[in-house]
Write a protein that holds these residues in place. Structure first.
Motif, PDB file in Angstrom:
ATOM      1  N   ARG A 124       6.597   5.768   7.624  1.00 21.39           N
ATOM      2  CA  ARG A 124       7.003   4.416   7.214  1.00 21.39           C
ATOM      3  C   ARG A 124       8.256   4.453   6.359  1.00 21.39           C
ATOM      4  O   ARG A 124       9.118   3.592   6.481  1.00 21.39           O
ATOM      5  CB  ARG A 124       5.887   3.739   6.428  1.00 21.39           C
ATOM      6  CG  ARG A 124       4.840   3.129   7.276  1.00 21.39           C
ATOM      7  CD  ARG A 124       3.987   2.242   6.425  1.00 21.39           C
ATOM      8  NE  ARG A 124       2.842   1.781   7.165  1.00 21.39           N
ATOM      9  CZ  ARG A 124       1.802   1.216   6.617  1.00 21.39           C
ATOM     10  NH1 ARG A 124       1.756   1.045   5.310  1.00 21.39           N
ATOM     11  NH2 ARG A 124       0.805   0.801   7.337  1.00 21.39           N
ATOM     12  N   ALA A 125       8.340   5.430   5.476  1.00 23.32           N
ATOM     13  CA  ALA A 125       9.528   5.568   4.633  1.00 23.32           C
ATOM     14  C   ALA A 125      10.761   5.811   5.498  1.00 23.32           C
ATOM     15  O   ALA A 125      11.830   5.237   5.256  1.00 23.32           O
ATOM     16  CB  ALA A 125       9.342   6.700   3.630  1.00 23.32           C
ATOM     17  N   LYS A 126      10.598   6.637   6.524  1.00 25.61           N
ATOM     18  CA  LYS A 126      11.712   6.927   7.428  1.00 25.61           C
ATOM     19  C   LYS A 126      12.119   5.669   8.196  1.00 25.61           C
ATOM     20  O   LYS A 126      13.312   5.378   8.325  1.00 25.61           O
ATOM     21  CB  LYS A 126      11.325   8.032   8.406  1.00 25.61           C
ATOM     22  CG  LYS A 126      12.434   8.435   9.336  1.00 25.61           C
ATOM     23  CD  LYS A 126      12.014   9.552  10.261  1.00 25.61           C
ATOM     24  CE  LYS A 126      13.143   9.891  11.220  1.00 25.61           C
ATOM     25  NZ  LYS A 126      12.739  10.894  12.197  1.00 25.61           N
ATOM     26  N   GLN A 127      11.149   4.907   8.688  1.00 28.89           N
ATOM     27  CA  GLN A 127      11.444   3.663   9.409  1.00 28.89           C
ATOM     28  C   GLN A 127      12.159   2.669   8.499  1.00 28.89           C
ATOM     29  O   GLN A 127      13.118   2.011   8.914  1.00 28.89           O
ATOM     30  CB  GLN A 127      10.162   3.032   9.948  1.00 28.89           C
ATOM     31  CG  GLN A 127       9.543   3.789  11.088  1.00 28.89           C
ATOM     32  CD  GLN A 127       8.199   3.217  11.489  1.00 28.89           C
ATOM     33  OE1 GLN A 127       7.576   2.476  10.731  1.00 28.89           O
ATOM     34  NE2 GLN A 127       7.740   3.572  12.680  1.00 28.89           N
ATOM     35  N   PHE A 128      11.687   2.560   7.253  1.00 25.32           N
ATOM     36  CA  PHE A 128      12.293   1.626   6.315  1.00 25.32           C
ATOM     37  C   PHE A 128      13.728   2.055   6.000  1.00 25.32           C
ATOM     38  O   PHE A 128      14.648   1.236   5.973  1.00 25.32           O
ATOM     39  CB  PHE A 128      11.463   1.535   5.040  1.00 25.32           C
ATOM     40  CG  PHE A 128      11.915   0.466   4.106  1.00 25.32           C
ATOM     41  CD1 PHE A 128      11.752  -0.873   4.439  1.00 25.32           C
ATOM     42  CD2 PHE A 128      12.507   0.774   2.896  1.00 25.32           C
ATOM     43  CE1 PHE A 128      12.163  -1.879   3.583  1.00 25.32           C
ATOM     44  CE2 PHE A 128      12.931  -0.217   2.038  1.00 25.32           C
ATOM     45  CZ  PHE A 128      12.755  -1.553   2.378  1.00 25.32           C
ATOM     46  N   LYS A 129      13.927   3.349   5.786  1.00 20.58           N
ATOM     47  CA  LYS A 129      15.265   3.875   5.511  1.00 20.58           C
ATOM     48  C   LYS A 129      16.207   3.592   6.678  1.00 20.58           C
ATOM     49  O   LYS A 129      17.344   3.157   6.486  1.00 20.58           O
ATOM     50  CB  LYS A 129      15.187   5.380   5.260  1.00 20.58           C
ATOM     51  CG  LYS A 129      16.521   6.042   5.055  1.00 20.58           C
ATOM     52  CD  LYS A 129      16.346   7.545   4.925  1.00 20.58           C
ATOM     53  CE  LYS A 129      17.668   8.256   4.991  1.00 20.58           C
ATOM     54  NZ  LYS A 129      17.518   9.713   4.996  1.00 20.58           N
ATOM     55  N   GLU A 130      15.726   3.818   7.906  1.00 20.09           N
ATOM     56  CA  GLU A 130      16.549   3.563   9.092  1.00 20.09           C
ATOM     57  C   GLU A 130      16.881   2.079   9.232  1.00 20.09           C
ATOM     58  O   GLU A 130      17.996   1.726   9.612  1.00 20.09           O
ATOM     59  CB  GLU A 130      15.842   4.089  10.334  1.00 20.09           C
ATOM     60  CG  GLU A 130      15.815   5.604  10.395  1.00 20.09           C
ATOM     61  CD  GLU A 130      14.938   6.146  11.515  1.00 20.09           C
ATOM     62  OE1 GLU A 130      14.236   5.361  12.184  1.00 20.09           O
ATOM     63  OE2 GLU A 130      14.952   7.379  11.707  1.00 20.09           O
ATOM     64  N   ALA A 131      15.920   1.221   8.897  1.00 15.96           N
ATOM     65  CA  ALA A 131      16.170  -0.222   8.962  1.00 15.96           C
ATOM     66  C   ALA A 131      17.213  -0.649   7.938  1.00 15.96           C
ATOM     67  O   ALA A 131      18.109  -1.443   8.234  1.00 15.96           O
ATOM     68  CB  ALA A 131      14.870  -0.988   8.742  1.00 15.96           C
ATOM     69  N   ILE A 132      17.115  -0.092   6.732  1.00 19.74           N
ATOM     70  CA  ILE A 132      18.104  -0.413   5.689  1.00 19.74           C
ATOM     71  C   ILE A 132      19.482   0.072   6.110  1.00 19.74           C
ATOM     72  O   ILE A 132      20.481  -0.653   5.977  1.00 19.74           O
ATOM     73  CB  ILE A 132      17.708   0.254   4.348  1.00 19.74           C
ATOM     74  CG1 ILE A 132      16.432  -0.361   3.819  1.00 19.74           C
ATOM     75  CG2 ILE A 132      18.837   0.181   3.342  1.00 19.74           C
ATOM     76  CD1 ILE A 132      16.592  -1.559   2.948  1.00 19.74           C
ATOM     77  N   GLY A 159       0.815  -1.206   0.000  1.00 17.91           N
ATOM     78  CA  GLY A 159       0.000   0.000   0.000  1.00 17.91           C
ATOM     79  C   GLY A 159       0.849   1.257   0.000  1.00 17.91           C
ATOM     80  O   GLY A 159       2.050   1.226  -0.269  1.00 17.91           O
ATOM     81  N   ARG A 160       0.191   2.352   0.306  1.00 20.55           N
ATOM     82  CA  ARG A 160       0.871   3.645   0.301  1.00 20.55           C
ATOM     83  C   ARG A 160       1.892   3.719   1.429  1.00 20.55           C
ATOM     84  O   ARG A 160       1.660   3.224   2.518  1.00 20.55           O
ATOM     85  CB  ARG A 160      -0.141   4.759   0.452  1.00 20.55           C
ATOM     86  CG  ARG A 160      -1.089   4.846  -0.735  1.00 20.55           C
ATOM     87  CD  ARG A 160      -2.057   5.959  -0.586  1.00 20.55           C
ATOM     88  NE  ARG A 160      -1.324   7.229  -0.610  1.00 20.55           N
ATOM     89  CZ  ARG A 160      -1.866   8.402  -0.378  1.00 20.55           C
ATOM     90  NH1 ARG A 160      -3.144   8.490  -0.101  1.00 20.55           N
ATOM     91  NH2 ARG A 160      -1.150   9.494  -0.406  1.00 20.55           N
ATOM     92  N   ILE A 161       2.980   4.338   1.129  1.00 17.74           N
ATOM     93  CA  ILE A 161       4.026   4.511   2.137  1.00 17.74           C
ATOM     94  C   ILE A 161       4.052   5.986   2.531  1.00 17.74           C
ATOM     95  O   ILE A 161       4.325   6.849   1.716  1.00 17.74           O
ATOM     96  CB  ILE A 161       5.400   4.067   1.598  1.00 17.74           C
ATOM     97  CG1 ILE A 161       5.370   2.592   1.262  1.00 17.74           C
ATOM     98  CG2 ILE A 161       6.489   4.374   2.612  1.00 17.74           C
ATOM     99  CD1 ILE A 161       6.655   2.067   0.674  1.00 17.74           C
ATOM    100  N   MET A 162       3.741   6.215   3.775  1.00 19.20           N
ATOM    101  CA  MET A 162       3.753   7.580   4.288  1.00 19.20           C
ATOM    102  C   MET A 162       5.168   7.920   4.752  1.00 19.20           C
ATOM    103  O   MET A 162       6.036   7.060   4.826  1.00 19.20           O
ATOM    104  CB  MET A 162       2.763   7.703   5.456  1.00 19.20           C
ATOM    105  CG  MET A 162       1.345   7.376   5.088  1.00 19.20           C
ATOM    106  SD  MET A 162       0.784   8.518   3.820  1.00 19.20           S
ATOM    107  CE  MET A 162      -0.809   7.855   3.438  1.00 19.20           C
ATOM    108  N   ARG A 163       5.394   9.156   5.059  1.00 16.25           N
ATOM    109  CA  ARG A 163       6.733   9.612   5.455  1.00 16.25           C
ATOM    110  C   ARG A 163       7.272   8.841   6.646  1.00 16.25           C
ATOM    111  O   ARG A 163       8.445   8.497   6.684  1.00 16.25           O
ATOM    112  CB  ARG A 163       6.711  11.098   5.783  1.00 16.25           C
ATOM    113  CG  ARG A 163       6.613  11.964   4.578  1.00 16.25           C
ATOM    114  CD  ARG A 163       6.711  13.417   4.948  1.00 16.25           C
ATOM    115  NE  ARG A 163       6.406  14.221   3.766  1.00 16.25           N
ATOM    116  CZ  ARG A 163       6.639  15.496   3.684  1.00 16.25           C
ATOM    117  NH1 ARG A 163       7.152  16.141   4.709  1.00 16.25           N
ATOM    118  NH2 ARG A 163       6.363  16.161   2.589  1.00 16.25           N
TER     119      ARG A 163
END
Length: 61
Positions: free
Chosen positions: A12-20, A6-10
């Motif tokens: 979630r994008a920040k959490q994903f970036k931090e996880a990567i 689904g849509r990725i909000m800011r």
């Protein structure tokens, strides 16, 4: 690691970036630690001398 559907909000994008970034840092750190350990335990010893000079301050003759 799973990317949410689904849509990725800011947030979630920040959490994903931090996880990567955390994963990359972990892998990089483990690789670097392995290289350092290998260098310390290596039976091959190589002495290295480093000489640095600045010729720009020597007057031309």
């Amino acid at each position: 690691m799973v990317l949410p559907q689904g849509r990725i909000m800011r947030a979630r994008a920040k959490q994903f970036k931090e996880a990567i970034l955390a994963l990359i840092n972990q892998v990089w750190g483990e690789a670097l630690a392995g290289e350092i350990e290998r260098a310390w335990t290596s039976s091959t010893k190589c002495h290295c001398n480093i000489l640095q000079t600045d010729f720009s301050s020597i007057p031309a003759s």
